[in-house]
Design a protein around this motif. Sequence first.
Motif, PDB file in Angstrom:
ATOM      1  N   UNK A 255       0.832  -1.198   0.000  1.00 28.49           N
ATOM      2  CA  UNK A 255       0.000   0.000   0.000  1.00 28.49           C
ATOM      3  C   UNK A 255       0.870   1.252   0.000  1.00 28.49           C
ATOM      4  N   UNK A 256       1.925   1.234   0.808  1.00 27.96           N
ATOM      5  CA  UNK A 256       2.816   2.395   0.864  1.00 27.96           C
ATOM      6  C   UNK A 256       3.549   2.573  -0.454  1.00 27.96           C
ATOM      7  N   UNK A 257       3.983   1.489  -1.072  1.00 28.71           N
ATOM      8  CA  UNK A 257       4.696   1.591  -2.341  1.00 28.71           C
ATOM      9  C   UNK A 257       3.826   2.232  -3.411  1.00 28.71           C
ATOM     10  N   UNK A 258       2.538   1.880  -3.430  1.00 29.44           N
ATOM     11  CA  UNK A 258       1.617   2.430  -4.421  1.00 29.44           C
ATOM     12  C   UNK A 258       1.325   3.903  -4.176  1.00 29.44           C
ATOM     13  N   UNK A 259       1.117   4.293  -2.934  1.00 28.26           N
ATOM     14  CA  UNK A 259       0.640   5.649  -2.649  1.00 28.26           C
ATOM     15  C   UNK A 259       1.722   6.582  -2.111  1.00 28.26           C
ATOM     16  N   UNK A 260       2.957   6.105  -2.020  1.00 32.66           N
ATOM     17  CA  UNK A 260       4.030   6.951  -1.481  1.00 32.66           C
ATOM     18  C   UNK A 260       4.808   7.710  -2.528  1.00 32.66           C
ATOM     19  N   UNK A 261       4.350   7.690  -3.773  1.00 30.26           N
ATOM     20  CA  UNK A 261       5.076   8.320  -4.870  1.00 30.26           C
ATOM     21  C   UNK A 261       5.350   9.804  -4.584  1.00 30.26           C
ATOM     22  N   UNK A 262       6.593  10.207  -4.797  1.00 33.25           N
ATOM     23  CA  UNK A 262       6.953  11.609  -4.676  1.00 33.25           C
ATOM     24  C   UNK A 262       7.123  12.119  -3.262  1.00 33.25           C
ATOM     25  N   UNK A 263       6.830  11.282  -2.271  1.00 29.28           N
ATOM     26  CA  UNK A 263       6.857  11.712  -0.876  1.00 29.28           C
ATOM     27  C   UNK A 263       8.047  11.101  -0.141  1.00 29.28           C
ATOM     28  N   UNK A 264       8.217  11.522   1.105  1.00 34.99           N
ATOM     29  CA  UNK A 264       9.143  10.880   2.027  1.00 34.99           C
ATOM     30  C   UNK A 264       8.360  10.398   3.245  1.00 34.99           C
ATOM     31  N   UNK A 265       8.979   9.524   4.032  1.00 30.82           N
ATOM     32  CA  UNK A 265       8.269   8.883   5.138  1.00 30.82           C
ATOM     33  C   UNK A 265       9.167   8.813   6.365  1.00 30.82           C
ATOM     34  N   UNK A 266       8.608   9.243   7.515  1.00 28.53           N
ATOM     35  CA  UNK A 266       9.365   9.204   8.767  1.00 28.53           C
ATOM     36  C   UNK A 266       8.484   8.686   9.887  1.00 28.53           C
ATOM     37  N   UNK A 267       9.106   8.261  10.980  1.00 28.36           N
ATOM     38  CA  UNK A 267       8.386   7.739  12.141  1.00 28.36           C
ATOM     39  C   UNK A 267       8.620   8.659  13.337  1.00 28.36           C
ATOM     40  N   UNK A 268       7.519   9.048  13.993  1.00 25.87           N
ATOM     41  CA  UNK A 268       7.593   9.861  15.204  1.00 25.87           C
ATOM     42  C   UNK A 268       6.580   9.342  16.208  1.00 25.87           C
ATOM     43  N   UNK A 269       7.015   9.162  17.423  1.00 22.97           N
ATOM     44  CA  UNK A 269       6.097   8.784  18.502  1.00 22.97           C
ATOM     45  C   UNK A 269       5.647  10.070  19.185  1.00 22.97           C
ATOM     46  N   UNK A 270       4.428  10.509  18.874  1.00 21.57           N
ATOM     47  CA  UNK A 270       3.931  11.768  19.420  1.00 21.57           C
ATOM     48  C   UNK A 270       3.605  11.680  20.905  1.00 21.57           C
ATOM     49  N   UNK A 271       3.686  10.473  21.463  1.00 24.31           N
ATOM     50  CA  UNK A 271       3.482  10.307  22.894  1.00 24.31           C
ATOM     51  C   UNK A 271       4.728  10.543  23.715  1.00 24.31           C
ATOM     52  N   UNK A 272       5.846  10.828  23.052  1.00 26.47           N
ATOM     53  CA  UNK A 272       7.098  11.097  23.760  1.00 26.47           C
ATOM     54  C   UNK A 272       7.500  12.557  23.581  1.00 26.47           C
ATOM     55  N   UNK A 273       8.292  13.057  24.511  1.00 26.76           N
ATOM     56  CA  UNK A 273       8.769  14.437  24.416  1.00 26.76           C
ATOM     57  C   UNK A 273       9.601  14.640  23.155  1.00 26.76           C
ATOM     58  N   UNK A 274      10.435  13.665  22.826  1.00 25.38           N
ATOM     59  CA  UNK A 274      11.289  13.790  21.649  1.00 25.38           C
ATOM     60  C   UNK A 274      10.452  13.828  20.368  1.00 25.38           C
ATOM     61  N   UNK A 275       9.462  12.939  20.283  1.00 27.91           N
ATOM     62  CA  UNK A 275       8.613  12.906  19.099  1.00 27.91           C
ATOM     63  C   UNK A 275       7.813  14.185  18.934  1.00 27.91           C
ATOM     64  N   UNK A 276       7.270  14.698  20.037  1.00 31.12           N
ATOM     65  CA  UNK A 276       6.490  15.936  19.975  1.00 31.12           C
ATOM     66  C   UNK A 276       7.374  17.115  19.580  1.00 31.12           C
ATOM     67  N   UNK A 277       8.578  17.160  20.110  1.00 31.63           N
ATOM     68  CA  UNK A 277       9.490  18.256  19.775  1.00 31.63           C
ATOM     69  C   UNK A 277       9.834  18.243  18.292  1.00 31.63           C
TER      70      UNK A 277
END
Length: 464
Positions: A255-277
């Motif tokens: 699914x990501x391969x099909x719809x990720x064209x032209x974009x970039x992808x990152x992971x953030x845990x918004x439940x942590x101070x580091x992710x929110x920052x």
Amino acid sequence: MITPSGVRDEATARAWQAIGGAPELTERVSYRGAGEVLPAALPVRELARATVGVCSLAAAELLATRGHGPVPPVTVDEGAVATSFISERHLLVDDRAPTPFAPLSGFWRAADGWVRTHANYPHHRARLLAALGMAEDTGPDALAERLAAMPAREIEERVYAEGGLAVAVAPAPGDGGEPGAEGAFRAAGLPLAESSVLGGDGGRRLPEGHLPASGVRVLDLTRVIAGPVATRTLALFGADVLRVDSPDLEEDPDSHTDTGMGKRSTLLDLGTDEGRASFEALLETADVVVTGYRPGGLDRHGLAAEELVARRPGLVVAQLCAWGGTGPWARRRGFDSLVQAASGIAAIESGPEGRPGALPAQALDHGTGYLLAAGVLRALTDRQTDGRGRHLRFSLAGTAGWLMNDIAPVPSDGGGYDPAAWLTESPSAYGRLRHALPPVSYEGGPAGWEHASTRWGGDTAAWL
């Protein structure tokens, strides 16, 4: 054959009006026929071409607003549209076809009708089986036997209470007395799009650019098809799109391969101070935030539209959900296939023996995706004048209601259709891809993405 410019297409006019466009601009849109593509009982071809048409027009309008003269004309090829609307089926990764729907996803007989389940993701499969008191290794035959002994509405509510995905198949509108009809979800009356102005002048107006969305920064908090289709379209038109996912909620790589064209992808845990920052640092210079979760689902992270615009005046916030923003179903999880089942579409498309049917494409997903992208592009055009933020709202159910109630069939024209004309190959982090070309463009516009999908979660949390 090309439908001449200046000939009013009612579906295009309705969609353009829904996103706030000036009515006279739809005269810039024409359509090139490809025969009976996307055949269905409902006017799917008309919906598909109209959503692509207004998205292309919105891009052309924004380009003109950024100093490129008059709005260029738009010609939509229905062959390109039909190919793109089933892009996930055309995808090959090193000659391997993606995995289709999981064995426990589909239509099942209930004691008094039919239900539709969605269990493609492991956590959804686990919740479905837990709701029914079944073992994790349960197969399709055992599931069918269990569901056949239960009323459709009971299945729906038990699975929903467990956090899973199953809906009773609703009768076609106007048909009464069928199982599960009482209390069924109804798409009629839901808006196709909603928009409101938020906050004051944020002072960010786009300079002249070679593409409509050049220099636009988009935070993409969406999953599966509709939202990612919207953001891959914004990337096509020059936006820097960064998809942000939780590391605890893995995405299907196909699914990501099909719809990720032209974009970039990152992971953030918004439940942590580091992710929110990290997220707040990205938000400081963002132009657009697109979310694809249930209404209120991200509010605990401070991502309600009003809060986002308060922190970033001039921000465009586009929210997508399955069932609409209000009503008893608003906070339920949902996918295209489930909205088709619960709205009556599956019954309308049923076969001669009464088994529920489906549209020839995930048309609610793809159509809503192009509408959302069009809404964002139009909001950026409006922001050029007043500098203010916008809150946009779209839903699969709103698109379903439009399809079922407000689109008139239009005679098809053109000869045969060969999807090969609208397929290409590109290298990617996942291997050599065969994929659909974008159907959206305008005279002189881009013919393809700058790059194929990067690996899910493999990019840094920073703007280019």
